[in-house]
Design an enzyme around this catalytic site. Structure first.
Site, mmCIF file in Angstrom:
data_model
loop_
_atom_site.group_PDB
_atom_site.id
_atom_site.type_symbol
_atom_site.label_atom_id
_atom_site.label_comp_id
_atom_site.label_asym_id
_atom_site.label_seq_id
_atom_site.Cartn_x
_atom_site.Cartn_y
_atom_site.Cartn_z
ATOM 1 N N GLY A 59 1.792 4.540 13.214
ATOM 2 C CA GLY A 59 2.474 3.299 13.593
ATOM 3 C C GLY A 59 1.808 2.625 14.786
ATOM 4 N N LYS B 2 0.881 -1.178 0.000
ATOM 5 C CA LYS B 2 0.000 0.000 0.000
ATOM 6 C C LYS B 2 0.912 1.220 0.000
ATOM 7 C CE LYS B 2 -1.887 3.081 1.920
ATOM 8 N NZ LYS B 2 -1.711 4.490 1.508
ATOM 9 N N GLY C 94 6.452 4.984 8.554
ATOM 10 C CA GLY C 94 5.666 6.212 8.564
ATOM 11 C C GLY C 94 5.742 6.881 9.922
ATOM 12 N N SER C 95 4.671 7.572 10.265
ATOM 13 C CA SER C 95 4.686 8.398 11.470
ATOM 14 C C SER C 95 4.350 7.589 12.729
ATOM 15 C CB SER C 95 3.674 9.532 11.300
ATOM 16 O OG SER C 95 2.382 8.979 11.165
ATOM 17 N N GLU D 217 10.567 15.823 15.609
ATOM 18 C CA GLU D 217 10.938 15.694 14.208
ATOM 19 C C GLU D 217 10.267 16.827 13.422
ATOM 20 O OE1 GLU D 217 9.189 12.356 12.104
ATOM 21 O OE2 GLU D 217 11.154 11.887 11.273
ATOM 22 N N CYS E 230 13.560 10.192 7.237
ATOM 23 C CA CYS E 230 13.417 9.707 8.610
ATOM 24 C C CYS E 230 14.734 9.797 9.353
ATOM 25 C CB CYS E 230 12.912 8.280 8.611
ATOM 26 S SG CYS E 230 13.931 7.192 7.612
ATOM 27 N N GLU F 221 9.037 1.227 11.305
ATOM 28 C CA GLU F 221 10.147 2.135 10.965
ATOM 29 C C GLU F 221 9.575 3.538 11.051
ATOM 30 O OE1 GLU F 221 13.161 1.200 10.394
ATOM 31 O OE2 GLU F 221 13.199 -0.762 9.435
#
Ligand code: NAD
Length: 483
Positions: free
Chosen positions: A237, A179, A232-233, A385, A288, A254
């Site tokens: 997550g 996806k 992703g975020s 971040e 990231c 991740e």
């Protein structure tokens, strides 16, 4: 069909069970360099995910499930070769879709090929063990695929993340459902086209574009999947892990980072400078493993800050196709988030700001790179971040203080240490809480061969290198009593 794909594939289609089809709805596709709509993509949902998961199961029962390790390796190697033949096409697609300067997009396409070569070569080199046990027994382990693996990928490095995650899963004989992100999925579709051309059996790779809350949520909660790889975020997550938890399947997360580079008093600053700056502005900071905190020993602070500022002053920001140092951000929303952070940092000293080129289209999502100083540990720009082109400089007086600041965010993806002192290099490598530590270099985004992943809120599980092959397989122990 999108102009961007130049007839290579139809961007409004999905790839399920080896065939291309179109769901009822589509989503607009934007070029971040000028904000124009350049086509549409498929808006897959729960029904399409369901079809993709069942196609993957069928593949495991059929040709793909029966393929030997050598055959799996060959098909991945063929994919790698075809990717290399189309590097320029892939780079142009990614540059339009993500807004990534062409050279950076080209590097991503080459990295995708490298993943396929690496995992193509690795397929027949993963082995089980024989285990000494009691008299009369022969005990050995088989390393088996998990089954159907789900891959939820973000927009910032689609090709690299597909390569490391789908590549490793296919290498171990899993069947995959990918996806891609709704903001950037063209190279995922191109990858499916290439895999088809390379002869990957139907159903081994299924690609369903769509919204996160629709296709992504349906995939992570699907009872037919056996593993989720999510990149992703942090908030998403957590949701993905909870959804997968309901099905009791493993998850690789991740997530983000606030990765520090620590510059000691004896650092080779000439060697460090390009790494210090590039790790912050590569892909407009939407990386990231971006290094958004630079910790500098007080005795060298003024010098390093001035030299970084000089480089920042020369940075040019513009459309992806101009191939400057920095491109646009992915979306108006991302630009708003980054500008919000810059406002929160208005109490900091602005050491230098890059230049948006004059003819950059008004509709593009441009933010000039900012080099900031004066943050104390705990400042929001030191903790969170930013995911945009901004770096914060901090000072420290000794090794313990550097470690405390570096490890003080709860995130831990990548870190680096710049020092000529060998003992300090080794000590720091042990003390820094991160999945990767670089000594006298920094590898934002790179390193096909190097295990990668986070500690703390940066996630868990490892991708890349051989390590990923253990994540995408499981051990079966066979204990035979033969007397
Ligand atoms: P995001 O979490 O919003 O989206 C990532 C993917 O998740 C997309 O495909 C999206 O469609 C999907 N998604 C969204 N909502 C979902 C839901 N409810 N259920 C299932 N899937 C859903 O993240 P983003 O904004 O696209 O990416 C930025 C973040 O990703 C940053 O925090 C960055 O650090 C992180 N990231 C980490 C790595 C890494 O390797 N550690 C690499 C790239 C990006």
């Amino acid at each position: 069909m999108s102009d961007a794909t130049a007839g290579w594939f139809d961007s409004t289609e999905m790839f399920i069970d080896g065939t291309w089809s179109r769901p009822a709805a589509t989503l607009p596709l934007e070029n971040p360099s000028d904000g124009t709509e350049i086509g549409a993509i498929a808006r897959g949902g729960a029904a399409e995910i369901d079809r993709a998961v069942s196609a993957a199961h069928t593949a495991l029962d059929g040709e793909w499930g029966r393929a030997t390790a050598v055959e799996r390796g060959r098909v991945l190697t063929r994919i790698g070769r075809l990717v290399l033949e189309r590097v320029e096409d892939l780079a142009r697609l990614e540059a339009q879709d993500v807004g990534k300067p062409l050279t950076q997009a080209r590097n991503d396409a080459i990295a995708l090929a490298r993943y396929m070569e690496f995992y193509g070569g690795a397929a027949d080199k993963i082995m089980g063990e024989t285990i000494p046990y009691m008299d009369g027994y022969t005990v050995y382990t088989l390393r088996e695929p998990l089954g159907v693996t789900a891959h939820i990928v973000p927009w910032n490095y689609p090709m690299q993340i597909i390569g490391r995650s789908v590549g490793a899963a296919l290498c171990m004989g899993n069947a995959t459902v990918l996806k891609p992100a709704e903001e950037a999925c063209l190279t995922a579709l191109a990858f499916a086209r290439i895999a088809e051309e390379a002869g990957l059996p139907a159903g081994a790779l299924n690609v369903v574009p769509g919204l996160g809350e629709e296709a992504g949520a349906a995939l992570s909660a699907h009872p037919g999947i056996d593993h989720v790889s999510f990149t992703g975020s942090l908030p998403v997550g957590k949701m993905v892990q909870q959804a997968a938890g309901e099905n009791v399947v493993p998850v690789t997360l991740e997530l983000g980072g606030k990765s520090p580079q620590v510059v000691f008093e004896d650092a080779d600053v000439d060697a460090a400078l390009p790494f210090l700056v590039n790790a912050g502005i590569q892909n407009a900071g939407q990386t990231c493993s971006a290094s958004s905190r630079i910790l500098i020993h007080r005795s060298r602070f003024d010098e390093v800050a001035a030299r970084m500022a000089e480089r920042y002053g020369a940075l040019r920001v513009g459309p992806a196709m101009l191939d400057l140092e920095v491109g646009p951000l992915i979306s108006a929303r991302q630009k708003q988030i980054v500008e919000g952070y810059l406002k929160l940092g208005s109490d900091l000293e602005q050491l230098a700001v890059g230049q948006i080129v004059e003819d950059a289209p008004a509709g593009g999502h441009y933010v000039a790179p900012h080099l900031l100083s004066g943050a104390t540990p705990g400042h929001v720009l030191e903790q969170e971040e930013i995911f945009g082109p901004a770096q914060v400089l901090l000072t420290f007086d000794d090794e313990d203080e550097a470690v405390a600041i570096a490890n003080g965010t709860g995130l831990g993806l990548v870190a680096s240490v710049w020092t000529g002192n060998g003992a300090r290099q080794m000590r720091m490598a042990r003390k820094l809480r991160a999945g990767q530590v670089f000594v006298n270099n920094y590898g934002a985004g790179g390193g096909v061969e190097l295990p990668f992943g986070g500690v703390g809120k940066s996630g868990h599980g490892r991708e890349k290198g051989f390590e990923a092959l253990y994540s995408f397989s499981q051990v079966k122990t066979v204990a035979a009593l033969h007397g």
